[in-house]
Scaffold this active site. Structure first.
Site, mmCIF file in Angstrom:
data_model
loop_
_atom_site.group_PDB
_atom_site.id
_atom_site.type_symbol
_atom_site.label_atom_id
_atom_site.label_comp_id
_atom_site.label_asym_id
_atom_site.label_seq_id
_atom_site.Cartn_x
_atom_site.Cartn_y
_atom_site.Cartn_z
ATOM 1 C CB CYS A 9 28.544 7.200 56.243
ATOM 2 S SG CYS A 9 28.693 8.673 56.278
ATOM 3 N NE ARG B 128 30.508 18.191 59.937
ATOM 4 C CZ ARG B 128 29.736 17.333 59.920
ATOM 5 N NH1 ARG B 128 31.153 16.269 59.146
ATOM 6 N NH2 ARG B 128 28.349 16.724 60.396
ATOM 7 C CE LYS C 243 34.447 6.222 58.757
ATOM 8 N NZ LYS C 243 35.101 6.536 59.432
ATOM 9 C CG ASP C 244 34.395 8.211 54.338
ATOM 10 O OD1 ASP C 244 35.466 8.175 54.115
ATOM 11 O OD2 ASP C 244 34.100 7.846 54.739
ATOM 12 N NE ARG D 125 38.802 14.961 60.996
ATOM 13 C CZ ARG D 125 37.335 14.423 60.996
ATOM 14 N NH1 ARG D 125 37.319 12.831 61.084
ATOM 15 N NH2 ARG D 125 36.659 13.437 59.168
ATOM 16 N NE ARG E 24 31.799 3.798 63.836
ATOM 17 C CZ ARG E 24 32.727 4.360 64.442
ATOM 18 N NH1 ARG E 24 33.745 3.556 65.426
ATOM 19 N NH2 ARG E 24 33.824 4.853 63.243
ATOM 20 N NE ARG E 25 36.051 7.029 64.933
ATOM 21 C CZ ARG E 25 36.606 7.536 63.747
ATOM 22 N NH1 ARG E 25 36.510 8.880 63.826
ATOM 23 N NH2 ARG E 25 37.032 7.121 62.926
#
Length: 226
Positions: free
Chosen positions: A163, A68, A3-4, A74, A50-51
């Site tokens: 991304c 972040r 994804k990254d 997190r 996106r979220r």
């Protein structure tokens, strides 16, 4: 993670293998079994455009706040009470075997990012040693995951390759046909565009590009992303 990984990878390197995909869904981390169970005014943490965009369409009393840091950072902020729940990738929680309570979110609720849950091995190319090692990495490759990830990343590349784009791309392989569905959202989630295409697995890149072009046509071009 895939994804990254940039859509254009560094010169002198190649993707040597794509490993079998882990769960590609997002996770609602916290003591809530559904989104509807979240209390009014709940604060949800995510670093993903996106979220955030998808949740922009959800009940207006939910607050999205930027979160972040690595997974442990997190989770610590969630435990400290800064957030009622946070959204993370199921794959990361499973791979790290973290003992946290979470609910997987279906693609209908939270469509996944391109290549979510997939890991790539990036290798050097162009030297004798690198060329000798390449076949060894190739043996680790999962063909089905590679085809799906190739199509999904092609959607992202055709749209803008970042991304940070509020974009979801999900591919499925059925027999030798790849089916690609993608969504592009405005940052606030109020506009959502959907595109689909399918075709032979050997044309995964072309099919992904086609879906990306469809999305750009629907949204009016790249200025939509500015």
């Amino acid at each position: 993670s895939m994804k990254d990984m940039e859509t254009d990878i560094a010169p002198g390197t190649a993707i040597g293998a794509v490993l079998p995909r882990e769960d590609s869904r997002d996770a609602l981390v916290g003591p809530f079994e559904t989104i509807d169970a979240l209390p009014q005014g709940a604060v949800i943490g995510t670093a993903s455009g996106r979220r955030s965009a998808v949740w922009g369409k959800l009940p207006p009393d939910l607050q999205i706040k930027l979160l972040r840091g690595n997974i442990n950072t997190r989770l610590a902020r969630l435990q400290a009470g800064e957030f009622d729940a946070i959204i993370l990738a199921v794959a990361g929680l499973k791979r790290l075997r973290l003992p946290v309570i979470y609910t997987p979110l279906s693609d209908a609720v939270m469509p996944a990012a391109a290549a979510q849950g997939a890991l790539a091995i990036q290798i050097r190319t162009g030297t004798e040693r690198a060329d000798a090692l390449a076949p060894l990495f190739a043996q680790l490759n999962c063909a089905e995951t590679q085809i799906c990830v190739t199509a999904e990343r092609a959607v992202l590349a055709a749209v803008d390759g970042s991304c940070r784009t509020p974009l979801s791309a999900i591919a499925h392989l059925d027999a030798n046909q790849v089916h690609v569905t993608a969504y592009l959202l405005s940052e606030d989630g109020q506009q959502k565009f959907e595109a689909r295409a399918d075709g032979p697995a050997s044309l995964a890149t072309d099919i992904g590009n086609e879906v990306g072009r469809q999305l750009l046509d629907l949204c009016g071009g790249r200025q939509f992303l500015a």
